[in-house]
Design a protein around this motif. Structure first.
Motif, PDB file in Angstrom:
ATOM      1  N   THR A  35      34.657  27.210  43.766  1.00 19.42           N
ATOM      2  CA  THR A  35      35.353  28.404  43.342  1.00 19.42           C
ATOM      3  C   THR A  35      36.662  28.126  43.537  1.00 19.42           C
ATOM      4  O   THR A  35      37.373  28.881  42.398  1.00 19.42           O
ATOM      5  N   GLY A  36      37.340  27.534  44.396  1.00 19.60           N
ATOM      6  CA  GLY A  36      38.832  27.295  44.412  1.00 19.60           C
ATOM      7  C   GLY A  36      39.481  26.569  42.869  1.00 19.60           C
ATOM      8  O   GLY A  36      40.330  26.862  42.457  1.00 19.60           O
ATOM      9  N   ALA A  37      38.602  25.584  42.606  1.00 22.50           N
ATOM     10  CA  ALA A  37      38.963  24.696  41.657  1.00 22.50           C
ATOM     11  C   ALA A  37      38.884  25.442  40.281  1.00 22.50           C
ATOM     12  O   ALA A  37      39.641  25.435  39.427  1.00 22.50           O
ATOM     13  N   LEU A  38      37.951  26.569  40.149  1.00 25.09           N
ATOM     14  CA  LEU A  38      37.489  27.100  38.915  1.00 25.09           C
ATOM     15  C   LEU A  38      38.691  28.106  38.747  1.00 25.09           C
ATOM     16  O   LEU A  38      39.123  28.440  37.479  1.00 25.09           O
ATOM     17  N   VAL A  39      39.071  28.959  39.900  1.00 27.71           N
ATOM     18  CA  VAL A  39      40.029  29.831  39.447  1.00 27.71           C
ATOM     19  C   VAL A  39      41.470  29.452  39.387  1.00 27.71           C
ATOM     20  O   VAL A  39      42.319  30.366  39.298  1.00 27.71           O
ATOM     21  N   THR A  40      41.915  28.253  39.569  1.00 27.28           N
ATOM     22  CA  THR A  40      42.959  27.638  39.353  1.00 27.28           C
ATOM     23  C   THR A  40      43.329  27.399  37.829  1.00 27.28           C
ATOM     24  O   THR A  40      44.578  26.909  37.565  1.00 27.28           O
ATOM     25  N   ASN A  41      42.385  27.666  36.802  1.00 27.03           N
ATOM     26  CA  ASN A  41      42.745  27.517  35.652  1.00 27.03           C
ATOM     27  C   ASN A  41      42.501  28.539  34.528  1.00 27.03           C
ATOM     28  O   ASN A  41      41.916  29.670  35.215  1.00 27.03           O
ATOM     29  N   ALA A  64      40.498  29.619  32.163  1.00 27.45           N
ATOM     30  CA  ALA A  64      39.157  30.191  32.163  1.00 27.45           C
ATOM     31  C   ALA A  64      38.688  30.749  33.413  1.00 27.45           C
ATOM     32  O   ALA A  64      37.810  31.698  33.196  1.00 27.45           O
ATOM     33  N   GLY A  65      38.842  29.818  34.597  1.00 31.41           N
ATOM     34  CA  GLY A  65      38.461  30.590  35.626  1.00 31.41           C
ATOM     35  C   GLY A  65      38.996  31.870  35.971  1.00 31.41           C
ATOM     36  O   GLY A  65      38.263  32.819  36.612  1.00 31.41           O
ATOM     37  N   ARG A  66      40.199  32.133  35.724  1.00 31.76           N
ATOM     38  CA  ARG A  66      40.886  33.341  36.065  1.00 31.76           C
ATOM     39  C   ARG A  66      40.231  34.650  34.670  1.00 31.76           C
ATOM     40  O   ARG A  66      40.348  35.700  35.478  1.00 31.76           O
ATOM     41  N   TRP A  67      39.964  33.987  33.747  1.00 29.19           N
ATOM     42  CA  TRP A  67      39.299  35.145  33.002  1.00 29.19           C
ATOM     43  C   TRP A  67      38.304  35.517  33.595  1.00 29.19           C
ATOM     44  O   TRP A  67      37.762  36.977  33.577  1.00 29.19           O
ATOM     45  N   TRP A  68      37.346  34.660  34.043  1.00 26.79           N
ATOM     46  CA  TRP A  68      36.025  35.045  34.566  1.00 26.79           C
ATOM     47  C   TRP A  68      36.143  35.838  35.723  1.00 26.79           C
ATOM     48  O   TRP A  68      35.439  36.634  36.146  1.00 26.79           O
ATOM     49  N   LEU A  69      37.155  35.654  36.688  1.00 23.77           N
ATOM     50  CA  LEU A  69      37.411  36.265  37.932  1.00 23.77           C
ATOM     51  C   LEU A  69      37.726  37.718  37.561  1.00 23.77           C
ATOM     52  O   LEU A  69      37.468  38.710  38.200  1.00 23.77           O
TER      53      LEU A  69
END
Length: 214
Positions: free
Chosen positions: A64-70, A72-77
């Motif tokens: 989750t931490g790796a995902l929200v650092t890019n 695309a991840g912030r868009w999903w967040l």
């Protein structure tokens, strides 16, 4: 005295492992209700693997931490936040918890970064408190400026306490770290923090003033 710190450390670690395993087993129970019958033996075997819940929960947090650092991840967040903020009842709880967590754990915030001395529960009786911010909105309009919001923890359990709003002139900011202050509170004053030199203390070196004589 020798075994007590180790025993408490082990107890806390076991409690954390039990909590993570409970989360994992809860997810497995939900998964078993929707999986085909031929997969039920596999899910049942997963229940009996010790420590698997801890491993998977930690792995999920890292992913989750790796995902929200890019990007695309912030868009999903943002989509995730939008989903939960539009569900009745759920949005009230979700928004409240999110605001508190964003305030407390923000890297540029001031919450729980300054230890203070305040007079509580009466004048002349002092205790350790932590600054959580400054009053705002309607509260600030009634109290006026130059106020601070503080959290006064109880001892030996600092997770409960009292929220106070005090004039800045009535609090004393301390040089000790938050960790030292928490240790002082939890130990009920038996573990004194390291002394920090104070400009007004005896023996402190006075600042050198510029020579203004003509």
């Amino acid at each position: 005295m020798v075994w007590l710190p180790l025993a408490i450390t082990i107890w806390v670690l076991l409690w954390l492992m039990g909590t993570m395993d409970s989360v994992f087993f809860g997810l497995l129970s939900m998964l078993s209700a929707v999986t085909p019958t031929y997969l039920e033996p596999l899910i049942e075997r997963l229940h009996h693997i010790p420590g698997l819940g801890v491993l998977l929960v930690v792995l999920g947090l890292l992913l989750t931490g790796a995902l929200v650092t890019n990007v695309a991840g912030r868009w999903w967040l943002r989509q995730w936040d939008t989903l939960f903020t539009n569900i009745p009842i759920v949005k009230s709880i979700y928004n409240s918890v999110k605001k508190v967590s964003d305030t407390l754990f923000s890297s540029n915030g001031n919450a729980f970064r300054t230890a203070m001395l305040v007079q509580y529960p009466r004048a002349g009786s002092w205790t350790i408190a932590f600054q959580t911010g400054v009053p705002g909105g309607e509260v600030q309009s009634h109290l006026g400026a130059d106020m601070v919001s503080v959290y006064v923890p109880t001892t030996p359990n600092p997770t409960s306490g009292f929220f106070l709003m005090l004039p800045r002139s009535e609090v004393i900011e301390l040089d000790m770290s938050v960790d030292e202050a928490l240790t002082y509170v939890i130990s009920m004053g038996s573990v004194a923090p390291t002394a920090h030199p104070h400009p007004g203390a005896a023996g402190a070196v006075a600042p050198t003033l510029p020579n203004t004589s003509l």
